[in-house]
Write a protein that holds these residues in place. Sequence first.
Motif, PDB file in Angstrom:
ATOM      1  N   VAL A 244       0.823  -1.208   0.000  1.00 33.97           N
ATOM      2  CA  VAL A 244       0.000   0.000   0.000  1.00 33.97           C
ATOM      3  C   VAL A 244       0.860   1.263   0.000  1.00 33.97           C
ATOM      4  CG1 VAL A 244      -0.243   0.039   2.530  1.00 33.97           C
ATOM      5  CG2 VAL A 244      -1.979   1.129   1.104  1.00 33.97           C
ATOM      6  N   VAL A 245       1.997   1.219   0.697  1.00 31.33           N
ATOM      7  CA  VAL A 245       2.891   2.375   0.739  1.00 31.33           C
ATOM      8  C   VAL A 245       3.579   2.569  -0.611  1.00 31.33           C
ATOM      9  CG1 VAL A 245       4.953   3.350   1.831  1.00 31.33           C
ATOM     10  CG2 VAL A 245       3.271   2.143   3.220  1.00 31.33           C
ATOM     11  N   ASP A 308      -3.878  -0.750  -6.307  1.00 28.92           N
ATOM     12  CA  ASP A 308      -4.264  -0.357  -4.962  1.00 28.92           C
ATOM     13  C   ASP A 308      -5.465  -1.178  -4.499  1.00 28.92           C
ATOM     14  OD1 ASP A 308      -4.265   1.386  -2.603  1.00 28.92           O
ATOM     15  OD2 ASP A 308      -6.099   2.222  -3.451  1.00 28.92           O
ATOM     16  N   VAL A 309      -6.441  -1.350  -5.397  1.00 29.98           N
ATOM     17  CA  VAL A 309      -7.634  -2.142  -5.073  1.00 29.98           C
ATOM     18  C   VAL A 309      -7.250  -3.604  -4.862  1.00 29.98           C
ATOM     19  CG1 VAL A 309      -9.840  -2.968  -5.975  1.00 29.98           C
ATOM     20  CG2 VAL A 309      -9.197  -0.571  -6.275  1.00 29.98           C
ATOM     21  N   LYS A 310      -6.415  -4.144  -5.749  1.00 25.46           N
ATOM     22  CA  LYS A 310      -5.987  -5.540  -5.628  1.00 25.46           C
ATOM     23  C   LYS A 310      -5.197  -5.761  -4.338  1.00 25.46           C
ATOM     24  CE  LYS A 310      -5.657  -7.181 -10.424  1.00 25.46           C
ATOM     25  NZ  LYS A 310      -4.720  -7.747 -11.440  1.00 25.46           N
ATOM     26  N   GLY A 311      -4.341  -4.791  -4.019  1.00 26.00           N
ATOM     27  CA  GLY A 311      -3.524  -4.916  -2.809  1.00 26.00           C
ATOM     28  C   GLY A 311      -4.356  -4.965  -1.544  1.00 26.00           C
ATOM     29  N   LYS A 312      -5.582  -4.432  -1.629  1.00 26.99           N
ATOM     30  CA  LYS A 312      -6.489  -4.459  -0.478  1.00 26.99           C
ATOM     31  C   LYS A 312      -7.413  -5.672  -0.511  1.00 26.99           C
ATOM     32  CE  LYS A 312      -6.188   0.537  -0.034  1.00 26.99           C
ATOM     33  NZ  LYS A 312      -6.753   1.839  -0.407  1.00 26.99           N
ATOM     34  N   GLY A 313      -7.125  -6.597  -1.466  1.00 24.21           N
ATOM     35  CA  GLY A 313      -7.857  -7.861  -1.502  1.00 24.21           C
ATOM     36  C   GLY A 313      -9.135  -7.854  -2.297  1.00 24.21           C
ATOM     37  N   LEU A 324       2.036  -9.359  -7.014  1.00 25.22           N
ATOM     38  CA  LEU A 324       1.394  -8.087  -7.354  1.00 25.22           C
ATOM     39  C   LEU A 324       2.430  -7.037  -7.756  1.00 25.22           C
ATOM     40  CD1 LEU A 324      -1.317  -7.872  -4.535  1.00 25.22           C
ATOM     41  CD2 LEU A 324      -1.719  -8.269  -6.964  1.00 25.22           C
ATOM     42  N   LEU A 325       3.577  -7.049  -7.080  1.00 26.15           N
ATOM     43  CA  LEU A 325       4.640  -6.105  -7.421  1.00 26.15           C
ATOM     44  C   LEU A 325       5.192  -6.373  -8.815  1.00 26.15           C
ATOM     45  CD1 LEU A 325       6.519  -5.932  -4.012  1.00 26.15           C
ATOM     46  CD2 LEU A 325       5.536  -3.971  -5.206  1.00 26.15           C
ATOM     47  N   LYS A 326       5.362  -7.648  -9.138  1.00 27.11           N
ATOM     48  CA  LYS A 326       5.861  -8.012 -10.475  1.00 27.11           C
ATOM     49  C   LYS A 326       4.874  -7.554 -11.549  1.00 27.11           C
ATOM     50  CE  LYS A 326       8.396 -12.066  -8.860  1.00 27.11           C
ATOM     51  NZ  LYS A 326       8.363 -13.549  -8.767  1.00 27.11           N
ATOM     52  N   GLU A 327       3.584  -7.790 -11.301  1.00 27.61           N
ATOM     53  CA  GLU A 327       2.560  -7.369 -12.257  1.00 27.61           C
ATOM     54  C   GLU A 327       2.592  -5.851 -12.430  1.00 27.61           C
ATOM     55  OE1 GLU A 327      -2.304  -7.209 -12.779  1.00 27.61           O
ATOM     56  OE2 GLU A 327      -1.451  -8.529 -11.266  1.00 27.61           O
ATOM     57  N   LEU A 328       2.698  -5.143 -11.318  1.00 32.24           N
ATOM     58  CA  LEU A 328       2.746  -3.688 -11.357  1.00 32.24           C
ATOM     59  C   LEU A 328       3.919  -3.209 -12.214  1.00 32.24           C
ATOM     60  CD1 LEU A 328       2.338  -1.339  -8.306  1.00 32.24           C
ATOM     61  CD2 LEU A 328       4.326  -1.092  -9.761  1.00 32.24           C
ATOM     62  N   LEU A 329       5.069  -3.791 -11.971  1.00 37.14           N
ATOM     63  CA  LEU A 329       6.285  -3.361 -12.679  1.00 37.14           C
ATOM     64  C   LEU A 329       6.182  -3.622 -14.183  1.00 37.14           C
ATOM     65  CD1 LEU A 329       8.974  -2.094 -11.822  1.00 37.14           C
ATOM     66  CD2 LEU A 329       9.969  -4.378 -11.832  1.00 37.14           C
TER      67      LEU A 329
END
Length: 334
Positions: A244-245, A308-313, A324-329
């Motif tokens: 989230v940060v 952000d939405v995915k990170g909150k489940g 999720l970080l890999k997908e983001l990158l």
Amino acid sequence: MDEVKRIVADIQKGDIKPVYVLMGEEPYYIDRIAEFIEDNVLSEEEKGFNQVVLYGKDVAVGDIVESAKRYPMMAERQVVIVKEAQELSRTIENLAPYAENPQPTTVLVLCYKYKSLDKRKKLYKAVKKSGVLFQSKKLYENQVGDWIRRVLAGRKYAISPKAALMLVEFLGTDLGKINNELEKLQLILPEGTEITPSHIEENIGISKDYNNFELRKAIGEKDVVKATRIIHYFGQNPKDNPLVVTVALLFNFFSQLLQYHGLNDHSPRSVAGALRINPYFVKEYEAAARNYPMKKVSRAVAVLREMDVKGKGVGASNIPQADLLKELLVRIMN
């Protein structure tokens, strides 16, 4: 900060008011002023009989008034400090009659954290007339770096822009927490030292190479190898590097980059003023703007909202943070 200095200077000159209401969202300066009054208004000999500290959750307004109306013993004045006075928010207005006619030999200090008195009511108006009202406002994140530099300059230290940013990223806008870490550094480092990222890493435990600041820079420069290395580290240390940060910082970065593209004047001073950043970091935005035209920036902002939405489940339960970080990158840098 200037108002704090003025209050302290007035007390040092002997211009001491009978009532101080220290209120607002940022507790750091409320505590500092209260501590200064506690330490300096009375001599050590006078404090035993003439200084009392009360706590809002343990007393009623009537108890405060009773203490405030006492006469000092073998001293010119007495000091009554009420900490956590916000616990009395429902009845605090009952102090108005006392504030309208305060005991001249008492210094009453109310530490009213995270809240403010209602300006329309009698207590606020009475204190404004007879005492000191201090409003402690929360600093915005982009103001904290300058605050760190000013505080350290007053203590004969300096700090590099990157080191200041690391502290803000790791500790947020809590001035109390930041000050605690600065005081630790002062115990270790001699006066005149410029605090660097290495000092932060060695003494506070914030990595100078694996942090959101370096990830932001790597993404802006399209340095895939470095960015991948950092998110791999984040994936292995999720508690120290919450998704989230990371998403919030990158969202802010790309939002500012969108603003950068809309500027007519791209001179360093103009960019620093418009984006509210330290001029030291303008080159980062210049490099990122070359790598991410406005269309790509808009897409990155949309990706970050989704992450952000995915990170909150939401719609992505039980997906590891590393994935999720890999997908983001991949989605931002491709």
